[in-house]
Motif scaffolding. Structure first.
Motif, mmCIF file in Angstrom:
data_model
loop_
_atom_site.group_PDB
_atom_site.id
_atom_site.type_symbol
_atom_site.label_atom_id
_atom_site.label_comp_id
_atom_site.label_asym_id
_atom_site.label_seq_id
_atom_site.Cartn_x
_atom_site.Cartn_y
_atom_site.Cartn_z
ATOM 1 N N PRO A 166 -4.676 1.445 -1.510
ATOM 2 C CA PRO A 166 -5.511 2.731 -1.588
ATOM 3 C C PRO A 166 -5.378 3.698 -2.444
ATOM 4 O O PRO A 166 -4.396 3.554 -3.235
ATOM 5 C CB PRO A 166 -5.080 3.141 0.115
ATOM 6 N N GLY A 167 -6.288 4.664 -2.501
ATOM 7 C CA GLY A 167 -6.015 5.896 -3.222
ATOM 8 C C GLY A 167 -6.168 5.614 -4.847
ATOM 9 O O GLY A 167 -5.676 6.210 -5.685
ATOM 10 N N ASP A 168 -7.294 5.049 -4.994
ATOM 11 C CA ASP A 168 -7.492 4.502 -6.651
ATOM 12 C C ASP A 168 -6.351 4.178 -7.411
ATOM 13 O O ASP A 168 -6.034 4.800 -8.267
ATOM 14 C CB ASP A 168 -8.261 5.922 -7.032
ATOM 15 N N GLN A 224 -1.305 6.516 -8.066
ATOM 16 C CA GLN A 224 -2.162 6.504 -6.916
ATOM 17 C C GLN A 224 -2.606 7.972 -6.921
ATOM 18 O O GLN A 224 -2.224 8.979 -7.218
ATOM 19 C CB GLN A 224 -1.439 6.135 -5.660
ATOM 20 N N ASP A 225 -4.128 8.123 -6.344
ATOM 21 C CA ASP A 225 -4.710 9.365 -6.293
ATOM 22 C C ASP A 225 -4.657 10.412 -7.238
ATOM 23 O O ASP A 225 -4.413 11.741 -6.977
ATOM 24 C CB ASP A 225 -3.710 10.187 -4.702
ATOM 25 N N ASP A 279 0.784 -1.152 0.060
ATOM 26 C CA ASP A 279 0.073 0.010 -0.012
ATOM 27 C C ASP A 279 0.789 1.283 0.024
ATOM 28 O O ASP A 279 0.479 2.286 0.061
ATOM 29 C CB ASP A 279 -1.087 -0.082 1.121
#
Length: 515
Positions: free
Chosen positions: A497-499, A454-455, A121
């Motif tokens: 996490p974070g798309d 990410q994000d 992650d």
């Protein structure tokens, strides 16, 4: 713009000269044991046949088997120091754990594992132990290794640890050659690390080989830029090839596929490239080879980096034909580059697939009188066995049911029958016997991004990946206005996490100042 394309196969070395999109000369010579000798012979012959001023050659593209042969044959490999960042995780499976013993003994120049790396992650496992990295660099200096590979857990997601370690090592060893695993491989620590180690083991050979190519071109009066073909059907500048020689693995087959697309003007279908020793089968998607998504073993080493999706079988013009108990076996043994001395049609003692084709009047080569006593039974049995082998290999490469168009190229394409199960038509093209050299000569420059974002959201991640790929293509010598996207894949990673999503974007463009 005149281009020279050269491709080295196990039996023949082929060369072509393109003037714009027109083929003005082609040559096929026997591959020599040292490989470079065959390249020089092909180079000189095609220049003589074209009657062209060598100064008009603006670019030379060479597809070489030097680097993959070094791994397979366990020759000309350098010792590599390996630094893995990831303790306390991964200690139970150290570098080289899954390598063949003989290859590991040649390449292993010392292993150090230090604290650092990231969780899936993106969280740190441990902060990078910079002191331990410095101590590892001092050990490398003491052992006098010239190359090192750096790997870190989840570095395609967070490459900072590998980059910082590389900076520390270069402070202590300014001249060392480094491969950082995130620049080559994908998720999967051992396979990515293995690819980085193999690449680093080839640095010295790459410098020597590419230097000899450059010297040969200069001595022939050619001052154009030198490129080495990659295994995605494009080329990379000589300087980039010195840094990433592993990207040339399996480039001969992709050269043939790109050449087949160019010569036939077909963008989708199956390509079968029959040489003197092996037959390679792959799929074209939008004019480029379909890529493999699974791990690939090279010389017994499991790797996961960009490789074409190919099926290879031991069938070629030089394949041994053996009849036992009323059955015929074709290959996998082959006379290879000794065809002109070992085959019956050349006065040799070994019955080959080329002898059968000459006896069946499918091939005009050598002295047909030397094979006129071959019986019809063995001819028919050989034809049936070849058809069975090809049909099985083609079927294994299909991703969906239905008929496919098959492009048959290579010096041994005469072995491909006109009718095959699952094939609606077999397409043969002019200059198909040197399609590999054509593919090299007309190859484009590529840029690729393959990493986790990410994000950023899907659209943001795709845009960022495309921008990075375009920048890499331009940096390698592509004309910015000619660049186009040829492949896009994005895969959401549910456990991050974070798309988070893995995005792969590949772009291609013409050489700056090109065709």
């Amino acid at each position: 713009m005149a281009r020279l394309g050269i491709d080295v196969g196990g039996t023949n070395t082929d060369a072509v000269i393109l003037d714009g999109t027109a083929i003005i000369a082609a040559a096929k010579v026997t591959t020599t044991e040292d490989v470079t000798g065959g390249i020089l012979t092909a180079l000189n012959r095609v220049l003589a046949d074209a009657a062209i001023d060598p100064g008009r050659i603006d670019a030379v593209m060479i597809g070489t088997t030097h680097f993959i042969n070094a791994v397979i044959q366990r020759r000309h490999l350098s010792r590599v120091a390996v630094l893995r960042i990831g303790l306390p995780a991964s200690a139970s499976l150290p570098p080289f754990v899954d390598w063949p013993e003989d290859l590991a003994a040649l390449v292993n120049g010392g292993v150090t594992m230090v604290e650092g790396g990231h969780e899936y992650d993106g969280r740190e496992i441990m902060p990078l132990d910079e002191r331990a990295v410095r101590e590892a660099a001092e050990q490398m200096k003491a052992s006098q290794v010239s190359a090192a590979a750096i790997s870190s857990i989840f570095s395609p997601l967070k490459p900072a640890g590998e980059e910082r370690a590389a900076g520390i090592i270069r402070e202590i060893l300014p001249g060392i050659k480094l491969t950082q695993s995130h620049t080559l491989g994908r998720l999967g620590l051992l396979e990515r690390e293995n690819a980085a180690i193999l690449n680093a083991a080839l640095f010295e050979l790459a410098e020597k080989t590419i230097g000899s190519f450059e010297q040969a071109l200069r001595s022939s009066g050619i001052h154009g830029r030198l490129f080495i073909t990659q295994n995605d059907g494009t080329v990379m500048p000589a300087e980039q090839a010195r840094q990433f020689p592993i990207l040339s693995f399996a480039s001969g087959a992709t050269n043939s596929m790109r050449g087949a697309a160019f010569l036939s003007d077909l963008q989708d279908g199956m390509v079968i490239d029959v040489g003197g020793t092996t037959t390679d089968i792959g799929a074209l998607r939008r004019g480029f080879p379909r890529e493999a998504n699974a791990a690939v073993r090279i010389g017994g080493v499991r790797t996961l980096f960009r490789m074409p999706d190919l099926s290879s079988i031991g069938l070629g013009g030089g394949s041994h034909i053996v009849q036992r108990g009323g059955r015929v076996r074709v290959g996998p043994q082959s006379v290879g580059y000794q065809l002109t001395t070992e085959a019956l049609i050349f006065g040799g003692q070994q019955l080959t697939a080329s002898d059968i084709a000459a006896a069946d009047q499918q091939l005009q080569l050598g002295d047909p009188a030397l094979v006129r006593d071959i019986g019809s039974e063995i001819i028919e049995a050989t034809r049936a066995e070849i058809k069975r082998m090809l049909a099985q290999a083609i079927d294994s490469m299909k991703l969906e049911a239905g008929q496919v168009t098959l492009l048959a190229v290579g010096g041994g394409a005469f072995l491909v029958p006109a009718d095959l199960p699952g094939v609606d038509r077999v397409v043969r093209v002019a200059h198909g016997d040197v399609a590999n050299a054509v593919g090299a000569a007309m190859a484009q420059i590529s840029g690729e991004t393959d990493q986790v974002f990410q994000d950023m959201g899907r659209s943001g991640a795709l845009a960022a990946a495309e921008k990075m790929a375009v920048e890499r293509a331009v940096g390698a010598g592509a004309e910015p206005a000619s660049i186009r996207v040829v492949d896009v894949e994005d895969t959401p990673i549910a456990y991050l996490p974070g798309d988070a999503r893995r995005v792969r974007v590949r772009v291609v463009g013409e050489l700056a100042g090109g065709l």
